[in-house]
Design an enzyme around this catalytic site. Structure first.
Site, PDB file in Angstrom:
ATOM      1  N   LEU A 151       1.437  -1.152  -1.041  1.00  0.00           N
ATOM      2  CA  LEU A 151       1.326  -0.319   0.158  1.00  0.00           C
ATOM      3  C   LEU A 151       0.609  -1.075   1.270  1.00  0.00           C
ATOM      4  O   LEU A 151       0.949  -0.922   2.458  1.00  0.00           O
ATOM      5  CB  LEU A 151       0.589   0.976  -0.171  1.00  0.00           C
ATOM      6  CG  LEU A 151       0.424   1.962   0.991  1.00  0.00           C
ATOM      7  CD1 LEU A 151       1.783   2.386   1.545  1.00  0.00           C
ATOM      8  CD2 LEU A 151      -0.371   3.182   0.552  1.00  0.00           C
ATOM      9  N   TYR A 152      -0.390  -1.885   0.915  1.00  0.00           N
ATOM     10  CA  TYR A 152      -1.076  -2.698   1.924  1.00  0.00           C
ATOM     11  C   TYR A 152      -0.072  -3.587   2.655  1.00  0.00           C
ATOM     12  O   TYR A 152      -0.038  -3.645   3.891  1.00  0.00           O
ATOM     13  CB  TYR A 152      -2.154  -3.553   1.260  1.00  0.00           C
ATOM     14  CG  TYR A 152      -2.736  -4.618   2.159  1.00  0.00           C
ATOM     15  CD1 TYR A 152      -3.519  -4.272   3.254  1.00  0.00           C
ATOM     16  CD2 TYR A 152      -2.503  -5.969   1.916  1.00  0.00           C
ATOM     17  CE1 TYR A 152      -4.051  -5.244   4.092  1.00  0.00           C
ATOM     18  CE2 TYR A 152      -3.027  -6.938   2.749  1.00  0.00           C
ATOM     19  CZ  TYR A 152      -3.800  -6.577   3.830  1.00  0.00           C
ATOM     20  OH  TYR A 152      -4.315  -7.541   4.655  1.00  0.00           O
ATOM     21  N   ALA A 153       0.775  -4.284   1.900  1.00  0.00           N
ATOM     22  CA  ALA A 153       1.771  -5.159   2.514  1.00  0.00           C
ATOM     23  C   ALA A 153       2.745  -4.361   3.362  1.00  0.00           C
ATOM     24  O   ALA A 153       3.129  -4.786   4.467  1.00  0.00           O
ATOM     25  CB  ALA A 153       2.515  -5.938   1.433  1.00  0.00           C
TER      26      ALA A 153
END
Length: 335
Positions: free
Chosen positions: A151-153
């Site tokens: 999700l960060y990416a």
């Protein structure tokens, strides 16, 4: 110049702000000092900046629309460096909503500030994590990044796309920098080098994922900061029209926009990284060998030829020098 820098109590943000202050720019820093990790470390970084006469701090969360609007209206920055974000690829499993609040909604508020206050150039942090399922090495900005694994990416990929839309619609020059595994003094306690150092000094085992076989383009923080500042000075214009049926993922034929990798071109195996740390600490690591974590990629390797051509700089600090500098800082800071 008057430059707004977000995330100035953070690891990279504090180094970038220092470099800008050193060359005489006026810096308006924004940070909310959240408790994702030790707030005292963030306060210590911020204290070093607050001593400078050309630094002004704004305590605010990027997700607070009114606070960000007020910061732009009051200080009227000429250029903006957006480094504030919810970091960490694994924390999303515990708190996914904060990634969207900080990294997506917060970035929208920065884009809106740039739009309504005629900002000359926005430089924003992206990440090598956007390469996700890609396996062709070295990673190139000209490759597609449609398959993030965390999700960060995904939130950072969204930043790149949002910036392009604003560059196209409103003519805001935007440059995204994909950082590769940053380390060094004043680093984040959730990063491997910090965790390893703390555990080894305490005589505790370190967790070594993928049995230490993966490679990373470990990049010293001063190299990152120098690249950010140089990029800030090079304002993108509309690129030449692309050939073929689709635009180049790294640039745009319709907007003043560009994406660059910024990382060390020589990837280092994790086991060698640990060996260097052992030499600097003067003790052997007790290693708990574990399989690869979900969302991790086996290797990263940065192609920085585009950055070199654009700004005349490439990361150059070796892991031997960088890890030694981190250990010196760690011993001094923690006594």
């Amino acid at each position: 110049m008057k430059i707004l820098v977000t995330g100035t109590a953070g690891f990279i943000g504090s180094h970038v702000a220092t470099k800008l202050l050193d060359r005489g720019d006026d810096v308006i820093g924004i940070d909310n000092l959240n408790d994702y990790y030790d707030v005292n470390l963030k306060k210590a970084r911020l204290a070093r900046l607050s001593e400078r006469s050309n630094y002004t701090h704004v305590h605010a969360d990027l997700a607070d629309r009114e606070a960000i609007e007020e910061a732009f209206s009051k200080h009227k920055p000429q250029r903006v460096v957006n480094l504030a974000a919810q970091a960490g690829v694994r924390y999303a499993a515990k708190n996914p909503h904060i990634y969207v609040s900080s990294n997506v909604t917060g970035f929208l508020h920065i884009l809106e500030g740039c739009r309504h206050h005629e900002v000359e150039h926005l430089v924003f942090a992206s990440t090598s994590s956007v390469y996700g399922a890609n396996t062709a090495m070295p990673f190139s900005e000209h490759e597609s990044t449609e398959h993030p694994l965390t999700l960060y990416a995904a939130s950072k990929k969204a930043n790149e796309q949002m910036a392009h839309s604003y560059a196209h619609l409103y003519g805001i020059p935007c440059t995204g920098l994909r950082f590769f595994t940053v380390y060094g003094p004043w680093g984040r306690p959730d990063m491997a080098l910090f965790l390893f150092t703390k555990a080894m000094l305490a005589g505790e085992p370190i967790k070594v994922f993928n049995h230490g076989k993966h490679k990373r383009s470990f990049t010293y923080v001063d190299d990152i900061a120098e690249g950010v500042v140089r990029t800030l000075d090079v304002v993108p214009s509309k690129s030449e029209a692309w050939s073929g049926d689709a635009p180049d993922p790294a640039s745009s034929g319709v907007a003043p926009y560009h994406i660059y990798n910024i990382g060390n071109e020589e990837p280092v195996e994790l086991l060698h990284y640990i060996e260097v740390l052992e030499q600097c600490l003067g003790r052997k690591a007790k290693m708990q060998m574990l399989p690869m974590q979900a969302g991790d990629v086996p290797d990263t390797e940065a192609d920085v030829s585009e950055l070199v051509e654009a700004v005349g700089y490439r990361p150059q600090v070796s892991v031997e020098t960088g890890v030694a500098n981190f250990v010196d800082w760690y011993r001094e800071y923690y006594g």
